[in-house]
Enzyme design. Sequence first.
Site, PDB file in Angstrom:
ATOM      1  N   SER A 187       6.754  -2.202 -19.842  1.00 39.73           N
ATOM      2  CA  SER A 187       7.705  -2.138 -18.737  1.00 39.73           C
ATOM      3  C   SER A 187       8.485  -0.841 -18.863  1.00 39.73           C
ATOM      4  O   SER A 187       8.928  -0.491 -19.962  1.00 39.73           O
ATOM      5  CB  SER A 187       8.658  -3.333 -18.786  1.00 39.73           C
ATOM      6  OG  SER A 187       9.639  -3.240 -17.772  1.00 39.73           O
ATOM      7  N   HIS A 194      15.731   6.318 -14.534  1.00 41.26           N
ATOM      8  CA  HIS A 194      16.886   6.679 -13.715  1.00 41.26           C
ATOM      9  C   HIS A 194      17.172   8.159 -13.971  1.00 41.26           C
ATOM     10  O   HIS A 194      17.432   8.561 -15.106  1.00 41.26           O
ATOM     11  CB  HIS A 194      18.107   5.833 -14.087  1.00 41.26           C
ATOM     12  CG  HIS A 194      17.937   4.373 -13.808  1.00 41.26           C
ATOM     13  ND1 HIS A 194      17.955   3.857 -12.537  1.00 41.26           N
ATOM     14  CD2 HIS A 194      17.736   3.316 -14.642  1.00 41.26           C
ATOM     15  CE1 HIS A 194      17.782   2.545 -12.585  1.00 41.26           C
ATOM     16  NE2 HIS A 194      17.645   2.190 -13.854  1.00 41.26           N
ATOM     17  N   HIS A 240      10.164   2.175 -11.151  1.00 46.52           N
ATOM     18  CA  HIS A 240       9.949   1.001 -11.999  1.00 46.52           C
ATOM     19  C   HIS A 240       8.457   0.724 -12.060  1.00 46.52           C
ATOM     20  O   HIS A 240       7.742   0.839 -11.064  1.00 46.52           O
ATOM     21  CB  HIS A 240      10.683  -0.203 -11.411  1.00 46.52           C
ATOM     22  CG  HIS A 240      10.162  -1.519 -11.904  1.00 46.52           C
ATOM     23  ND1 HIS A 240       9.271  -2.294 -11.170  1.00 46.52           N
ATOM     24  CD2 HIS A 240      10.370  -2.183 -13.063  1.00 46.52           C
ATOM     25  CE1 HIS A 240       8.982  -3.383 -11.857  1.00 46.52           C
ATOM     26  NE2 HIS A 240       9.624  -3.340 -13.000  1.00 46.52           N
ATOM     27  N   ASN A 259       5.476  -1.869 -14.371  1.00 53.35           N
ATOM     28  CA  ASN A 259       5.109  -2.732 -15.491  1.00 53.35           C
ATOM     29  C   ASN A 259       3.715  -3.291 -15.268  1.00 53.35           C
ATOM     30  O   ASN A 259       3.276  -3.472 -14.129  1.00 53.35           O
ATOM     31  CB  ASN A 259       6.130  -3.861 -15.702  1.00 53.35           C
ATOM     32  CG  ASN A 259       5.978  -4.977 -14.698  1.00 53.35           C
ATOM     33  OD1 ASN A 259       5.143  -5.863 -14.859  1.00 53.35           O
ATOM     34  ND2 ASN A 259       6.775  -4.935 -13.643  1.00 53.35           N
ATOM     35  N   THR A 260       3.032  -3.534 -16.364  1.00 55.62           N
ATOM     36  CA  THR A 260       1.771  -4.275 -16.323  1.00 55.62           C
ATOM     37  C   THR A 260       1.750  -5.201 -17.531  1.00 55.62           C
ATOM     38  O   THR A 260       2.323  -4.890 -18.577  1.00 55.62           O
ATOM     39  CB  THR A 260       0.529  -3.351 -16.340  1.00 55.62           C
ATOM     40  OG1 THR A 260       0.693  -2.323 -17.319  1.00 55.62           O
ATOM     41  CG2 THR A 260       0.293  -2.720 -14.976  1.00 55.62           C
ATOM     42  N   ARG A 261       1.078  -6.326 -17.374  1.00 61.23           N
ATOM     43  CA  ARG A 261       1.120  -7.339 -18.428  1.00 61.23           C
ATOM     44  C   ARG A 261      -0.142  -8.200 -18.395  1.00 61.23           C
ATOM     45  O   ARG A 261      -0.845  -8.283 -17.385  1.00 61.23           O
ATOM     46  CB  ARG A 261       2.347  -8.231 -18.251  1.00 61.23           C
ATOM     47  CG  ARG A 261       2.402  -8.906 -16.880  1.00 61.23           C
ATOM     48  CD  ARG A 261       3.738  -9.560 -16.594  1.00 61.23           C
ATOM     49  NE  ARG A 261       3.816 -10.063 -15.223  1.00 61.23           N
ATOM     50  CZ  ARG A 261       4.187  -9.330 -14.188  1.00 61.23           C
ATOM     51  NH1 ARG A 261       4.534  -8.062 -14.362  1.00 61.23           N
ATOM     52  NH2 ARG A 261       4.224  -9.837 -12.969  1.00 61.23           N
ATOM     53  N   HIS A 317       2.234   6.009  -2.665  1.00 57.84           N
ATOM     54  CA  HIS A 317       1.380   4.908  -2.224  1.00 57.84           C
ATOM     55  C   HIS A 317      -0.099   5.268  -2.324  1.00 57.84           C
ATOM     56  O   HIS A 317      -0.928   4.422  -2.685  1.00 57.84           O
ATOM     57  CB  HIS A 317       1.738   4.504  -0.792  1.00 57.84           C
ATOM     58  CG  HIS A 317       2.905   3.579  -0.704  1.00 57.84           C
ATOM     59  ND1 HIS A 317       2.766   2.205  -0.671  1.00 57.84           N
ATOM     60  CD2 HIS A 317       4.236   3.825  -0.673  1.00 57.84           C
ATOM     61  CE1 HIS A 317       3.970   1.648  -0.604  1.00 57.84           C
ATOM     62  NE2 HIS A 317       4.878   2.614  -0.603  1.00 57.84           N
ATOM     63  N   HIS A 349      20.122 -11.358  -0.191  1.00 57.98           N
ATOM     64  CA  HIS A 349      21.540 -11.448   0.142  1.00 57.98           C
ATOM     65  C   HIS A 349      22.033 -10.214   0.901  1.00 57.98           C
ATOM     66  O   HIS A 349      23.038 -10.276   1.602  1.00 57.98           O
ATOM     67  CB  HIS A 349      22.369 -11.658  -1.129  1.00 57.98           C
ATOM     68  CG  HIS A 349      22.297 -10.531  -2.108  1.00 57.98           C
ATOM     69  ND1 HIS A 349      21.156 -10.229  -2.807  1.00 57.98           N
ATOM     70  CD2 HIS A 349      23.229  -9.618  -2.499  1.00 57.98           C
ATOM     71  CE1 HIS A 349      21.385  -9.188  -3.591  1.00 57.98           C
ATOM     72  NE2 HIS A 349      22.624  -8.796  -3.417  1.00 57.98           N
TER      73      HIS A 349
END
Length: 279
Positions: free
Chosen positions: A102, A106, A116, A118-120, A149, A179
Amino acid sequence: MNKKNREVTSSWFTNLRDLVCAEFEKIEEEYAKAKGLKPGKFVRSSWERDGGGGGVMSVMKGEVFEKVGVNISTVFGEFSKAFRAEIPGAELDGKFFATGISLVAHLKSPLIPAMHFNTRYIETSKNWFGGGGDLTPFYPEEDETAKFHAAFKEACDKYDSGYYPKFKKQCDEYFYLKHRKEPRGVGGIFYDYLNSGNFEQDFSFTQDVGKALLSVYPEIVRNKLFLPWTDEQKEYQLIRRGRYVEFNLLYDRGTKFGLMTDGNVEAILMSLPPEVKWA
């Protein structure tokens, strides 16, 4: 659980970590040399999980990267009974294995997007891959977004022409602040529970997703490395970073998974920016 699958996936995530850290340090050196500054370097710290496994956290605070964290982890054990129902294949005995990488970047410059990735790979009585990458610019540019992209689309199209539109849609839906009724950034791809029935193919795809990130994000950073920015732009960046914090603490699956499996809190919250404001 398949020992070989666990070993090759864990090894790849470590290798990808090394490639990412080397490239980001190279960018730091290029900028620092031109400006007569001292470049940032990654500082690594290992951690162990009481229930089994552990990881290595790499953090750099430099002249280009205000804070970038790259975390690799391999953990195993049993889910709590309360958490088992939320994870496919964990309902019976709760046993699991999870390995992954991960990273969150910034940047000091408000003109360079945050990123950002991540791979898992996860095993319970079932097994699957997940991950993706997304871009959060504070001043979006169409060409930059398209380039980001395109890199992931190319990786997806090698395996299935349906992957990119599906994973792009999932990314747009996932990185959405309900929200606030707004997206976190300009998207990318996001996939989870990927098991085509062909482990080698799914693993190869996950590797190519990592390579796609390496091919495009450093270029995006370098393109704006020496552009000047204003105090007003920096202030806007700090306020928009608040959205990043809100998402990670309210909605992020990785944050929840890490906390529910007694992961290292510093590593789990590594993604949070070093400085942020709310208007």
